[in-house]
Design a protein around this motif. Structure first.
Motif, mmCIF file in Angstrom:
data_model
loop_
_atom_site.group_PDB
_atom_site.id
_atom_site.type_symbol
_atom_site.label_atom_id
_atom_site.label_comp_id
_atom_site.label_asym_id
_atom_site.label_seq_id
_atom_site.Cartn_x
_atom_site.Cartn_y
_atom_site.Cartn_z
ATOM 1 N N GLU A 79 0.844 -1.204 0.000
ATOM 2 C CA GLU A 79 0.000 0.000 0.000
ATOM 3 C C GLU A 79 0.875 1.249 0.000
ATOM 4 O O GLU A 79 1.889 1.301 0.701
ATOM 5 C CB GLU A 79 -0.871 0.036 1.254
ATOM 6 C CG GLU A 79 -1.880 -1.071 1.332
ATOM 7 C CD GLU A 79 -2.343 -1.238 2.775
ATOM 8 O OE1 GLU A 79 -3.487 -0.898 3.048
ATOM 9 O OE2 GLU A 79 -1.531 -1.679 3.600
ATOM 10 N N ILE A 80 0.443 2.232 -0.764
ATOM 11 C CA ILE A 80 1.142 3.518 -0.783
ATOM 12 C C ILE A 80 0.123 4.613 -0.472
ATOM 13 O O ILE A 80 -0.890 4.753 -1.165
ATOM 14 C CB ILE A 80 1.783 3.806 -2.155
ATOM 15 C CG1 ILE A 80 2.626 2.618 -2.619
ATOM 16 C CG2 ILE A 80 2.624 5.077 -2.095
ATOM 17 C CD1 ILE A 80 3.238 2.803 -4.000
ATOM 18 N N TYR A 81 0.410 5.348 0.588
ATOM 19 C CA TYR A 81 -0.458 6.466 0.976
ATOM 20 C C TYR A 81 0.253 7.765 0.612
ATOM 21 O O TYR A 81 1.383 8.003 1.059
ATOM 22 C CB TYR A 81 -0.747 6.418 2.479
ATOM 23 C CG TYR A 81 -1.598 5.214 2.840
ATOM 24 C CD1 TYR A 81 -2.981 5.288 2.806
ATOM 25 C CD2 TYR A 81 -0.997 3.999 3.155
ATOM 26 C CE1 TYR A 81 -3.758 4.171 3.096
ATOM 27 C CE2 TYR A 81 -1.766 2.876 3.442
ATOM 28 C CZ TYR A 81 -3.146 2.979 3.410
ATOM 29 O OH TYR A 81 -3.909 1.873 3.678
ATOM 30 N N ILE A 82 -0.428 8.576 -0.190
ATOM 31 C CA ILE A 82 0.183 9.832 -0.657
ATOM 32 C C ILE A 82 -0.665 10.997 -0.142
ATOM 33 O O ILE A 82 -1.883 11.015 -0.339
ATOM 34 C CB ILE A 82 0.235 9.863 -2.198
ATOM 35 C CG1 ILE A 82 1.128 8.728 -2.708
ATOM 36 C CG2 ILE A 82 0.716 11.219 -2.703
ATOM 37 C CD1 ILE A 82 1.003 8.466 -4.194
ATOM 38 N N GLU A 83 -0.012 11.917 0.541
ATOM 39 C CA GLU A 83 -0.717 13.092 1.055
ATOM 40 C C GLU A 83 -0.107 14.349 0.445
ATOM 41 O O GLU A 83 1.076 14.640 0.656
ATOM 42 C CB GLU A 83 -0.590 13.179 2.590
ATOM 43 C CG GLU A 83 -1.208 12.016 3.349
ATOM 44 C CD GLU A 83 -2.739 11.983 3.285
ATOM 45 O OE1 GLU A 83 -3.361 13.035 3.028
ATOM 46 O OE2 GLU A 83 -3.294 10.892 3.491
ATOM 47 N N VAL A 84 -0.928 15.069 -0.313
ATOM 48 C CA VAL A 84 -0.471 16.335 -0.885
ATOM 49 C C VAL A 84 -0.772 17.422 0.152
ATOM 50 O O VAL A 84 -1.925 17.752 0.407
ATOM 51 C CB VAL A 84 -1.193 16.634 -2.216
ATOM 52 C CG1 VAL A 84 -0.740 17.980 -2.783
ATOM 53 C CG2 VAL A 84 -0.953 15.519 -3.218
ATOM 54 N N VAL A 85 0.289 17.931 0.738
ATOM 55 C CA VAL A 85 0.128 18.937 1.789
ATOM 56 C C VAL A 85 -0.003 20.323 1.165
ATOM 57 O O VAL A 85 -0.742 21.183 1.645
ATOM 58 C CB VAL A 85 1.348 18.880 2.750
ATOM 59 C CG1 VAL A 85 1.310 19.991 3.766
ATOM 60 C CG2 VAL A 85 1.396 17.529 3.435
ATOM 61 N N ALA A 86 0.714 20.549 0.074
ATOM 62 C CA ALA A 86 0.593 21.803 -0.679
ATOM 63 C C ALA A 86 0.638 21.452 -2.163
ATOM 64 O O ALA A 86 1.489 20.673 -2.590
ATOM 65 C CB ALA A 86 1.731 22.749 -0.318
ATOM 66 N N ALA A 87 -0.315 21.999 -2.928
ATOM 67 C CA ALA A 87 -0.414 21.669 -4.359
ATOM 68 C C ALA A 87 -0.082 22.892 -5.203
ATOM 69 O O ALA A 87 -0.494 24.009 -4.889
ATOM 70 C CB ALA A 87 -1.826 21.190 -4.686
ATOM 71 N N ASP A 88 0.668 22.627 -6.276
ATOM 72 C CA ASP A 88 1.126 23.735 -7.119
ATOM 73 C C ASP A 88 1.227 23.293 -8.578
ATOM 74 O O ASP A 88 2.155 23.661 -9.284
ATOM 75 C CB ASP A 88 2.501 24.199 -6.591
ATOM 76 C CG ASP A 88 3.030 25.398 -7.348
ATOM 77 O OD1 ASP A 88 2.230 26.225 -7.801
ATOM 78 O OD2 ASP A 88 4.265 25.490 -7.501
ATOM 79 N N GLY A 89 0.303 22.438 -9.006
ATOM 80 C CA GLY A 89 0.360 21.947 -10.384
ATOM 81 C C GLY A 89 1.302 20.768 -10.493
ATOM 82 O O GLY A 89 2.381 20.756 -9.892
ATOM 83 N N GLY A 90 0.876 19.757 -11.244
ATOM 84 C CA GLY A 90 1.744 18.589 -11.439
ATOM 85 C C GLY A 90 1.837 17.696 -10.227
ATOM 86 O O GLY A 90 2.856 17.026 -10.026
ATOM 87 N N THR A 91 0.772 17.628 -9.438
ATOM 88 C CA THR A 91 0.871 16.816 -8.219
ATOM 89 C C THR A 91 0.904 15.321 -8.531
ATOM 90 O O THR A 91 1.498 14.559 -7.786
ATOM 91 C CB THR A 91 -0.302 17.086 -7.246
ATOM 92 O OG1 THR A 91 -1.524 16.843 -7.932
ATOM 93 C CG2 THR A 91 -0.273 18.499 -6.723
ATOM 94 N N ARG A 92 0.275 14.897 -9.633
ATOM 95 C CA ARG A 92 0.309 13.450 -9.932
ATOM 96 C C ARG A 92 1.741 13.013 -10.255
ATOM 97 O O ARG A 92 2.158 11.915 -9.901
ATOM 98 C CB ARG A 92 -0.667 13.100 -11.056
ATOM 99 C CG ARG A 92 -0.252 13.507 -12.447
ATOM 100 C CD ARG A 92 -1.412 13.473 -13.414
ATOM 101 N NE ARG A 92 -2.476 14.391 -12.998
ATOM 102 C CZ ARG A 92 -3.750 14.263 -13.339
ATOM 103 N NH1 ARG A 92 -4.118 13.272 -14.099
ATOM 104 N NH2 ARG A 92 -4.639 15.141 -12.919
ATOM 105 N N CYS A 93 2.473 13.907 -10.934
ATOM 106 C CA CYS A 93 3.867 13.575 -11.274
ATOM 107 C C CYS A 93 4.735 13.554 -10.018
ATOM 108 O O CYS A 93 5.461 12.582 -9.757
ATOM 109 C CB CYS A 93 4.413 14.608 -12.262
ATOM 110 S SG CYS A 93 3.678 14.474 -13.889
ATOM 111 N N ALA A 94 4.638 14.624 -9.230
ATOM 112 C CA ALA A 94 5.466 14.702 -8.023
ATOM 113 C C ALA A 94 5.098 13.580 -7.048
ATOM 114 O O ALA A 94 5.962 13.046 -6.338
ATOM 115 C CB ALA A 94 5.292 16.069 -7.367
#
Ligand code: UDP
Length: 322
Positions: A129-144
């Motif tokens: 399992e991989i849990y991904i939390e975007v704390v700050a988004a600035d475009g290109g979040t799927r890539c990062a």
């Protein structure tokens, strides 16, 4: 991908300064500032933090472990589960904390971008399992996020064919650009997020939104490969730096162990000729530190991570003295 919400002001489409440079001063083929580290979440098996432009993204890995619910398990291979979520405070407008379709779609594409580099057939009836939390988004979040997930998998020690890197190319004001920032992402003419398998430079994710000519696409791909290489070097640095740190810790532990082990044989000086197997202190132990106290019972506090690479010297057995 361009998003214009009804409540937002219409976006000014200008993405370049008068001198032709991008609004943040980058060259057309330059990535945003990028940094990453691994082992940032104590409770996960593997983890990573990626700062890519204004994006700040954590990824945490668990597994391989038992699948729940059990009927989801596959008898011939493991399954990969990815949960991409954006924090409520990660974007300008408050995002509902409830998972939405966009997050589910991005979770799916990240999973599909990672599956080709994992040996899932080695883990029947199990899941990673991989849990991904975007704390700050600035475009290109799927890539990062994919870049972060790849690092977290490596940090968890899960065998992989290669690291992967996510980075987008695109087009704004008729210019092909690398690594779109939030504004370029929203008002640009095209966005092409891609994930590159770094070992052989194959593409494990490719999405496309907008309009580009074949020549522009070709240039976009050149940019993607260049940007991916830049990010890959930072990924390698982050992983190496963690292992250098472990290696330093092991050296310190070995010095401590050597202090104790070289102290105990003092009691058997008289019979030292008969005990050739007494472990020697490593060469980097200062001479004055050797044989300090014979009272101390040698502990062998070798950490789990260090054990296979640098086994601690064995404490002398009692029977050796005779
Ligand atoms: N975004 C937002 N609110 C949302 C979803 C996205 O403000 O509910 C912003 C966020 O900055 C994101 C950008 O829009 O990075 C582009 O989103 P997209 O769906 O294209 O995914 P991304 O480019 O992040 O992979």
């Amino acid at each position: 991908m361009p998003i214009l919400k009804g409540t937002e002001e219409p976006h000014d489409p200008v993405c370049f300064k008068e001198d032709g440079s991008r609004l943040d001063g980058r060259a057309l083929d330059e990535i945003r500032s990028f940094s990453c580290e691994v082992g940032v979440i104590k409770n996960a098996q593997g983890s990573a933090l990626v700062r890519h432009g204004g994006n700040q993204i954590y990824a945490a890995v668990y597994g391989p472990r038992e699948v729940h619910p059990r009927h989801m398990a596959k008898p011939d291979r493991g399954i990969l589960r990815v949960y991409y979520r954006m924090c409520t405070f990660s974007v300008h407008e408050r995002k509902s904390p409830a998972p939405n379709r966009r997050e589910n779609e991005i979770s799916k594409v990240i999973r599909e971008a990672l599956e080709p580099v994992l040996f899932l057939e080695a883990y029947p009836d199990s899941q990673i399992e991989i849990y991904i939390e975007v704390v700050a988004a600035d475009g290109g979040t799927r890539c990062a996020s994919t870049t972060a997930a790849s690092l977290a998998l490596a940090d968890a020690g899960i065998p992989m064919k290669s690291l992967v890197v996510g980075v987008a190319a695109g087009k704004a004001q008729d210019k092909v650009i690398l690594d779109l920032g939030d504004k370029e992402d929203k008002v640009g003419q095209a966005d092409v997020p891609a994930v590159v398998v770094m070992k052989d430079k194959t593409i494990s994710l490719l999405q496309f939104d907008g309009e580009m000519t074949a020549e522009e696409m070709e240039l976009g791909f050149k940019y993607i490969l260049k940007g991916a290489e830049d990010i890959y070097q930072k990924q390698l640095e982050a992983l190496k730096s963690k292992y250098m740190q472990i290696s330093d810790e092991v050296k310190i532990e070995n010095v401590e162990v050597a202090k104790h082990t070289s102290a105990v044989p003092e009691t058997k000086e008289a019979s030292s000729e008969a005990v050739p197997a007494t472990p020697k202190a490593p060469v980097d132990v200062p001479a004055e530190k050797q044989g300090e106290s014979s009272e101390k019972v040698p502990e062998t506090p070798v950490s789990e991570a260090s054990a296979p690479e640098t086994p601690a010297p064995e404490a002398p057995k009692q029977g050796d003295d005779n």
